[in-house]
Design a protein around this motif. Structure first.
Motif, PDB file in Angstrom:
ATOM      1  N   ILE A 139       0.820  -1.211   0.000  1.00 19.07           N
ATOM      2  CA  ILE A 139       0.000   0.000   0.000  1.00 19.07           C
ATOM      3  C   ILE A 139       0.850   1.255   0.000  1.00 19.07           C
ATOM      4  N   GLU A 140       2.138   1.105   0.013  1.00 18.62           N
ATOM      5  CA  GLU A 140       3.005   2.286  -0.044  1.00 18.62           C
ATOM      6  C   GLU A 140       4.307   1.899  -0.725  1.00 18.62           C
ATOM      7  N   ARG A 141       4.999   2.908  -1.224  1.00 14.59           N
ATOM      8  CA  ARG A 141       6.276   2.652  -1.880  1.00 14.59           C
ATOM      9  C   ARG A 141       7.184   3.871  -1.774  1.00 14.59           C
ATOM     10  N   VAL A 142       8.464   3.645  -2.021  1.00 15.91           N
ATOM     11  CA  VAL A 142       9.413   4.753  -1.990  1.00 15.91           C
ATOM     12  C   VAL A 142       9.447   5.415  -3.375  1.00 15.91           C
ATOM     13  N   VAL A 143       9.310   6.723  -3.388  1.00 17.21           N
ATOM     14  CA  VAL A 143       9.298   7.482  -4.636  1.00 17.21           C
ATOM     15  C   VAL A 143      10.351   8.584  -4.542  1.00 17.21           C
ATOM     16  N   THR A 144      11.119   8.779  -5.636  1.00 19.66           N
ATOM     17  CA  THR A 144      12.060   9.895  -5.682  1.00 19.66           C
ATOM     18  C   THR A 144      11.353  11.089  -6.311  1.00 19.66           C
ATOM     19  N   ILE A 145      11.337  12.204  -5.584  1.00 23.52           N
ATOM     20  CA  ILE A 145      10.735  13.424  -6.143  1.00 23.52           C
ATOM     21  C   ILE A 145      11.901  14.345  -6.436  1.00 23.52           C
ATOM     22  N   THR A 146      12.160  14.586  -7.720  1.00 23.46           N
ATOM     23  CA  THR A 146      13.413  15.235  -8.068  1.00 23.46           C
ATOM     24  C   THR A 146      13.312  16.029  -9.360  1.00 23.46           C
ATOM     25  N   GLY A 147      14.429  16.570  -9.771  1.00 24.35           N
ATOM     26  CA  GLY A 147      14.486  17.378 -10.983  1.00 24.35           C
ATOM     27  C   GLY A 147      14.694  18.840 -10.638  1.00 24.35           C
ATOM     28  N   GLU A 148      15.176  19.586 -11.611  1.00 21.70           N
ATOM     29  CA  GLU A 148      15.487  21.000 -11.394  1.00 21.70           C
ATOM     30  C   GLU A 148      14.238  21.819 -11.094  1.00 21.70           C
ATOM     31  N   GLY A 149      13.059  21.267 -11.409  1.00 26.54           N
ATOM     32  CA  GLY A 149      11.822  22.018 -11.193  1.00 26.54           C
ATOM     33  C   GLY A 149      11.219  21.844  -9.805  1.00 26.54           C
ATOM     34  N   ILE A 150      11.840  20.970  -8.987  1.00 25.70           N
ATOM     35  CA  ILE A 150      11.293  20.694  -7.654  1.00 25.70           C
ATOM     36  C   ILE A 150      11.989  21.588  -6.616  1.00 25.70           C
ATOM     37  N   ASN A 151      11.211  22.247  -5.795  1.00 19.96           N
ATOM     38  CA  ASN A 151      11.816  23.124  -4.791  1.00 19.96           C
ATOM     39  C   ASN A 151      12.564  22.362  -3.705  1.00 19.96           C
ATOM     40  N   ARG A 152      11.921  21.303  -3.170  1.00 21.33           N
ATOM     41  CA  ARG A 152      12.605  20.523  -2.124  1.00 21.33           C
ATOM     42  C   ARG A 152      12.598  19.052  -2.506  1.00 21.33           C
ATOM     43  N   PRO A 153      13.614  18.618  -3.253  1.00 16.47           N
ATOM     44  CA  PRO A 153      13.663  17.217  -3.689  1.00 16.47           C
ATOM     45  C   PRO A 153      13.680  16.267  -2.487  1.00 16.47           C
ATOM     46  N   THR A 163      -1.977   8.434  -3.438  1.00 11.23           N
ATOM     47  CA  THR A 163      -1.768   9.839  -3.087  1.00 11.23           C
ATOM     48  C   THR A 163      -1.686  10.655  -4.378  1.00 11.23           C
ATOM     49  N   ILE A 164      -2.393  11.781  -4.412  1.00 11.35           N
ATOM     50  CA  ILE A 164      -2.402  12.599  -5.617  1.00 11.35           C
ATOM     51  C   ILE A 164      -1.049  13.304  -5.764  1.00 11.35           C
ATOM     52  N   VAL A 165      -0.508  13.273  -6.997  1.00 12.05           N
ATOM     53  CA  VAL A 165       0.820  13.826  -7.251  1.00 12.05           C
ATOM     54  C   VAL A 165       0.920  15.287  -6.809  1.00 12.05           C
ATOM     55  N   SER A 166      -0.149  16.073  -7.029  1.00 13.65           N
ATOM     56  CA  SER A 166      -0.059  17.486  -6.632  1.00 13.65           C
ATOM     57  C   SER A 166       0.105  17.624  -5.118  1.00 13.65           C
ATOM     58  N   ASN A 167      -0.482  16.704  -4.354  1.00 18.23           N
ATOM     59  CA  ASN A 167      -0.264  16.727  -2.898  1.00 18.23           C
ATOM     60  C   ASN A 167       1.184  16.435  -2.554  1.00 18.23           C
ATOM     61  N   VAL A 168       1.761  15.472  -3.288  1.00 18.53           N
ATOM     62  CA  VAL A 168       3.167  15.131  -3.060  1.00 18.53           C
ATOM     63  C   VAL A 168       4.031  16.356  -3.354  1.00 18.53           C
ATOM     64  N   LEU A 169       3.716  17.016  -4.475  1.00 21.09           N
ATOM     65  CA  LEU A 169       4.522  18.178  -4.866  1.00 21.09           C
ATOM     66  C   LEU A 169       4.416  19.300  -3.834  1.00 21.09           C
ATOM     67  N   GLU A 170       3.210  19.484  -3.280  1.00 23.54           N
ATOM     68  CA  GLU A 170       3.059  20.504  -2.228  1.00 23.54           C
ATOM     69  C   GLU A 170       3.970  20.202  -1.052  1.00 23.54           C
ATOM     70  N   CYS A 192       6.681  18.883  -1.168  1.00 25.12           N
ATOM     71  CA  CYS A 192       8.063  19.174  -1.567  1.00 25.12           C
ATOM     72  C   CYS A 192       8.238  20.644  -1.942  1.00 25.12           C
ATOM     73  N   GLY A 193       7.367  21.493  -1.464  1.00 20.49           N
ATOM     74  CA  GLY A 193       7.513  22.922  -1.716  1.00 20.49           C
ATOM     75  C   GLY A 193       7.020  23.375  -3.076  1.00 20.49           C
ATOM     76  N   GLY A 194       6.309  22.507  -3.777  1.00 19.70           N
ATOM     77  CA  GLY A 194       5.733  22.890  -5.062  1.00 19.70           C
ATOM     78  C   GLY A 194       6.737  22.885  -6.199  1.00 19.70           C
ATOM     79  N   LEU A 195       6.219  23.205  -7.386  1.00 19.57           N
ATOM     80  CA  LEU A 195       7.067  23.233  -8.576  1.00 19.57           C
ATOM     81  C   LEU A 195       7.601  24.637  -8.793  1.00 19.57           C
ATOM     82  N   LYS A 196       8.778  24.717  -9.358  1.00 15.53           N
ATOM     83  CA  LYS A 196       9.324  26.028  -9.712  1.00 15.53           C
ATOM     84  C   LYS A 196       8.616  26.545 -10.958  1.00 15.53           C
ATOM     85  N   GLU A 197       8.621  27.873 -11.089  1.00 13.25           N
ATOM     86  CA  GLU A 197       7.951  28.540 -12.211  1.00 13.25           C
ATOM     87  C   GLU A 197       8.449  28.010 -13.558  1.00 13.25           C
TER      88      GLU A 197
END
Lengths: 441, 323
Positions: A286-300, A309-316, A318-323
C-alpha cells in the motif's frame, strides 16, 4: 565479477546527486487517496462486494481483485470513507476506474494482518500465495504481478534469482536509498524468492555509481553463501531485464523470449522489500518509496508514499514546482511518462516524480537523418533504429517487423543520442503498435 | 496549478544528448583544421585562398538554394566546401573552385533533397565534375611543389606530377616526405600526419568508426604489397607507399567516413572500407588514371543502401539472420 559489459547503451547526465544523500522520509498521511483498479500488467480488478460509495474501509483492506491469474489485488492505503468510484486520471494516459477514499485521519489498519509464519517452514506454494494476496507487483516500473514470476511452468526450471539494484535511470534514487536503508529486508525477500522458485543462488546487481549501496548490500549478504553482489559498470539501460541478466550471468535471453527461458527470474529491490514485509508482517503493498526530483522541484526528496496519493499533494509537500518547470514526468527521464498535469495518483509502479525545466526540455524540431549511426551503436538490442523509424514514417510496418522492431523495449537510447533529434523511440513505438495490431487481425 | 498550463507532454526519452547536426559538423571542421593549417604551411596563401573561396561559395550557394538567411546553418555546407578544397590542386583557378563547389552543393547534395538524402559524397561529386570537365587543370602535371613556410610564394609557377604518376616520380619522394606532406598533390591530401591528427579528434568524439578507415587503408596496404610489384624498395614499402601517396589517407579518414553516404551497420562499414580500398588499387594499377580514390568512394557510395540492407545485425538473443 561484473566483467561482462553489454553492447550499446549511453551515459546520460545522471544527476542523482540531487537526492542520493536524502534519507527516505514518510510522507504525512494524505487527506484523500485515489486508487486505480489497474496498477499492474494483466487483468484489471473489480471492486469487491461492499466496496461502494459511503462504505468505510481500513488501511490494508482488500478492496478489489480479479479472477485472472495475471493480476494483483488492490488494497486500501488509508482508512476512511469511500466517496467516489469512477474513472480518474492515470499515469498511463487514459482514465481508469478508481476508488476515492477520504481519510478519517486515524490510519486504522485491518485486524487480520498476520505474519505468514516461520519463514523456514514456508512452502513455495505458501510464499506465492502470500505474495499474490499482498498485491505485490514489480516495483521497478513494469508492474508485472510478482507471484506470476514466482510461478514458472515446470519445464522452465529456475536456478538464479537476480535482484535489480542497477537503478540505471538518471535522477532516480529510490532503489539506492532502499538498498542503503533496508539491505536486510532485501536479502530476506530474495531468500524467499529463491525458496519459492527452488533456485540455487541469488545475485544482486548494483551499478558502481552507488558504492555505498554495494557496501551495505555486501555486508548484508556476508553470511549468505548462495547470494553474491555484482558490481556493474554504470551504463544505461543496465537495469533492463535482458541487459542485467547478460551482465550478471552471461546468459542471453532469446529474442521474443522471457528470462525464465534461461533459468532466471529477476525482481527489483523494492519488490524484494515488499515480499519481506508481506511474509513477516502480513502487510499488503500500500506504499512505496518514490524519488521526487528534478530541477523544477523546490525541495527534492525520497519519500515513502501511500499508493493513491495525488501527485499534486506530493509536490506541495516538496515545496511545489518552480515557475520554470516545463515537464512533469512519472518515472525517470529515459522511460517515464510525461503528464499534462499533477492531478493523478501515485501507483504501485511510480518510482519517481520528475520535474524538468526549460533547460532540459528539448522542443526544437527534428531534421533529416544524417545516418551518423549513433543510434545503431547505442541500441542495446542491436537494432538499426534509424531504419525502423524510417519504415514507420512511411507506413512500411512489414519492413519494420523484418528489422526486428518488436525486439525494441523502448529504452530511449536511440532518440537520446540522435544529433538530428529525430523521435526514433516514438516512431519505433508506433511501428510496434501497428505490427501487433496487424498480427491480431 | 497555474503552471500546469505550460507543461509539455511528449514521448520519452525526455532528455537528449547535447550533440546536434551542427555540433557534429563543427567537429568535422575542427578536425580539418590541422589539415588546413598544414596546407597553408606547405602551399602558402594560394591554398588559403582556395579554401576560403570554396567554403564561402558552398555556404552561399546552399543558403541561396534553400532561401535561408542563416549562412552557417547546420555547418554541412562549410564541411562540403572545405572538403572540396582539400581535393583540388593548391593553386586551382578561382573559377574552377567556384564552379566545382557550386556543383558539389547543387548536384551533389541539394538535387537529392539536401542533407541526409544525398547518395554520393558531395565534395567528391564536385571533384569528379571538374576533373572530367577541366582535365587540363586537374590531371597530369598540374601539381605545385610545396614551398614550406613560404606563405607569399607563387606556387603556381612550377608544377609537376604527383608521386603516383609513375615509378620515377615515386622514387623521387621518401616515405617520410609523404608522411609529413612535403610532396606535390592535392591541397589537403599530402600530409598523412595532419590527417591523422585531425581524425583523432573525430574518433575521440565518436563521430567516425574505425571500420571504414581500417578497412580502406588495410586493403590498400595489403593489395599494395601483393599487387604493387615491389617497385618501391620492396613489397612491404610499396604497400606503405600506396597508403601514404595520393588521396588514400584523406579519402579513408574524411571522405569515406562521410556519415550520410556510408553504411550505418558495423559489418557494412567494414565492407564499405574494404571495397573502397579494392577499387582504389584496381584503378591505380590497371586504370587509365594515376589515382582512384575519388571514384572508388563514389562507387561504394552507390552501393551503400544495398550494403546496409544485407548487413542488418542479428538482434540481441536473435537466432537467424534476416533482413
Amino acid at each position: 565479477m561484473g566483467s561482462i559489459v553489454f553492447k550499446g547503451g549511453v551515459h546520460p547526465d545522471y544527476r542523482k546527486e540531487i537526492t542520493a544523500s536524502l534519507a527516505v522520509t514518510k510522507m504525512a498521511l494524505p487527506s484523500k487517496v485515489v486508487i486505480p483498479l489497474q496498477q499492474h500488467i494483466g487483468a484489471p480488478c473489480e471492486p469487491l462486494e461492499g466496496i461502494e460509495v459511503g462504505a468505510e474501509v481500513k488501511t490494508g483492506q482488500r478492496i478489489a481483485e480479479s479472477s485472472g491469474f495475471v493480476s494483483a489485488p488492490i488494497h486500501a492505503s488509508i482508512s476512511g470513507k469511500i466517496t467516489e468510484i469512477g474513472p480518474y486520471n492515470h499515469p498511463l494516459g487514459r482514465p481508469v476506474k478508481a476508488v476515492t477514499i477520504e481519510s478519517d485521519g486515524r490510519d486504522q489498519w485491518v485486524d487480520d494482518l498476520k505474519p505468514a509464519g516461520d519463514p523456514s517452514s514456508l512452502t513455495p506454494q505458501e510464499i506465492r500465495k502470500v505474495v499474490q494476496e499482498a498485491g505485490i507487483v514489480g516495483l521497478g516500473g513494469a508492474t508485472f504481478p510478482a507471484h506470476v514470476k514466482l510461478s514458472p511452468p515446470e519445464e522452465k526450471p529456475i536456478d538464479v534469482v537476480i535482484i535489480n539494484g542497477a537503478e540505471c535511470e538518471p535522477y532516480l534514487t529510490a532503489d539506492h536509498r532502499v538498498m542503503l536503508e533496508k539491505p536486510e529486508k532485501i536479502v530476506f525477500g530474495l531468500k524467499m524468492m529463491i525458496k519459492a522458485l527452488g533456485a540455487e543462488k541469488g545475485i544482486i546487481g548494483i551499478e558502481d555509481n552507488k558504492a555505498d549501496a554495494i557496501q551495505a548490500m555486501e555486508q548484508a549478504v556476508a553470511e549468505e553463501d548462495n547470494i553474491t553482489i555484482n558490481r556493474l559498470h554504470t551504463k544505461y539501460p543496465q537495469g533492463a531485464e535482458k541487459m542485467l541478466i547478460l551482465v550478471t550471468t552471461g546468459r542471453k535471453v532469446p529474442s521474443g523470449g522471457l528470462p525464465m527461458d534461461v533459468g532466471v527470474v529477476n525482481h527489483n529491490v523494492g519488490t524484494a522489500v515488499a515480499i519481506c514485509d508481506a511474509i513477516r508482517e502480513g502487510k499488503p503493498l500500500i506504499e512505496r518509496v518514490v524519488t521526487i526530483t528534478g530541477e523544477g522541484i523546490n525541495r527534492p526528496a525520497n519519500m515513502l508514499i501511500r499508493v493513491g496519493t495525488i501527485v499534486s499533494n506530493v509536490l506541495e509537500t516538496c515545496g511545489g514546482l518552480k515557475e520554470e518547470t516545463r515537464k512533469l514526468i512519472l518515472g525517470g527521464p529515459m522511460m517515464g511518462l510525461a503528464q499534462p498535469d499533477a492531478d493523478l495518483p501515485v501507483i504501485k509502479g511510480t518510482s519517481g516524480i520528475l520535474a524538468l525545466t526549460d533547460d532540459d526540455v528539448y522542443l526544437a524540431e527534428s531534421s533529416p537523418c544524417i545516418r551518423c549511426a549513433k543510434c545503431v551503436d547505442a541500441c542495446p538490442v542491436q537494432l538499426v533504429p534509424t531504419a525502423i523509424a524510417q519504415a514507420a514514417e512511411h507506413g512500411l510496418f512489414k519492413k519494420a517487423e523484418k528489422l526486428h522492431a518488436l525486439d525494441c523495449f523502448e529504452c530511449g537510447c536511440c532518440a537520446y543520442v540522435c544529433p538530428a533529434k529525430i523521435p526514433l523511440t516514438q516512431l519505433i513505438r508506433i511501428a510496434k503498435a501497428e505490427i501487433v495490431k496487424a498480427k491480431k487481425k | 496549478m497555474e503552471m500546469d498550463k505550460k507543461l509539455v507532454v511528449s514521448s520519452s526519452p525526455h532528455i537528449r544528448s547535447i550533440d546536434s547536426v551542427q555540433s557534429v559538423m563543427t567537429d568535422v571542421l575542427i578536425a580539418l583544421f590541422p589539415v588546413a593549417l598544414m596546407a597553408v604551411l606547405l602551399f602558402g596563401y594560394q591554398a588559403l585562398l582556395t579554401m576560403a573561396i570554396s567554403v564561402a561559395t558552398a555556404m552561399l550557394v546552399e543558403a541561396l538554394w534553400l532561401k535561408k538567411k542563416d549562412i552557417f546553418s547546420d555547418g554541412s555546407a562549410a564541411v562540403t566546401g572545405l572538403l572540396f578544397a582539400m581535393v583540388l590542386p593548391p593553386a586551382a583557378p578561382w573559377w574552377l573552385v567556384v564552379i566545382g563547389t557550386a556543383m558539389a552543393i547543387i548536384i551533389g547534395k541539394q538535387v537529392f533533397g539536401g542533407i541526409g538524402y544525398n547518395i554520393f559524397n558531395p565534395a567528391l561529386v564536385g571533384r569528379a565534375i571538374v576533373a572530367v570537365s577541366w582535365g587540363s587543370h586537374m590531371v597530369g602535371t598540374v601539381w605545385s611543389s610545396p614551398e614550406p613556410f613560404a606563405f607569399g610564394a607563387d606556387i603556381s609557377a612550377v608544377t609537376t606530377a604527383t608521386p603516383l604518376a609513375g615509378e620515377a616520380q615515386a622514387q623521387a619522394v621518401t616515405l617520410a616526405q609523404l608522411f609529413v606532406g612535403n610532396v606535390p598533390g592535392c591541397l589537403g591530401e599530402t600530409s598523412a600526419f595532419a590527417l591523422l591528427v585531425g581524425a583523432a579528434w573525430l574518433f575521440y568524439k565518436g563521430h567516425i568508426d574505425w571500420r571504414v578507415p581500417v578497412g580502406f587503408i588495410g586493403t590498400v596496404f595489403v593489395l599494395g604489397i601483393l599487387l604493387g610489384g615491389g617497385f618501391y624498395e620492396n613489397h612491404l614499402l610499396t604497400g606503405l607507399f600506396h597508403v601514404l601517396a595520393g588521396g588514400v589517407m584523406l579519402g579513408a579518414l574524411f571522405m569515406a567516413t562521410d556519415m550520410v553516404t556510408s553504411p550505418v551497420t558495423s559489418i557494412g562499414k567494414l565492407i564499405f572500407g574494404i571495397g573502397c580500398g579494392l577499387i582504389t588499387i584496381l584503378i591505380r594499377l590497371w586504370g587509365t588514371m594515376p589515382e582512384g580514390v575519388t571514384f572508388a568512394i563514389l562507387m561504394m557510395n552507390a552501393l551503400t543502401p544495398i550494403i546496409d540492407n544485407f548487413t542488418v545485425p542479428k538482434q540481441f538473443g536473435g537466432v537467424k539472420k534476416s533482413a
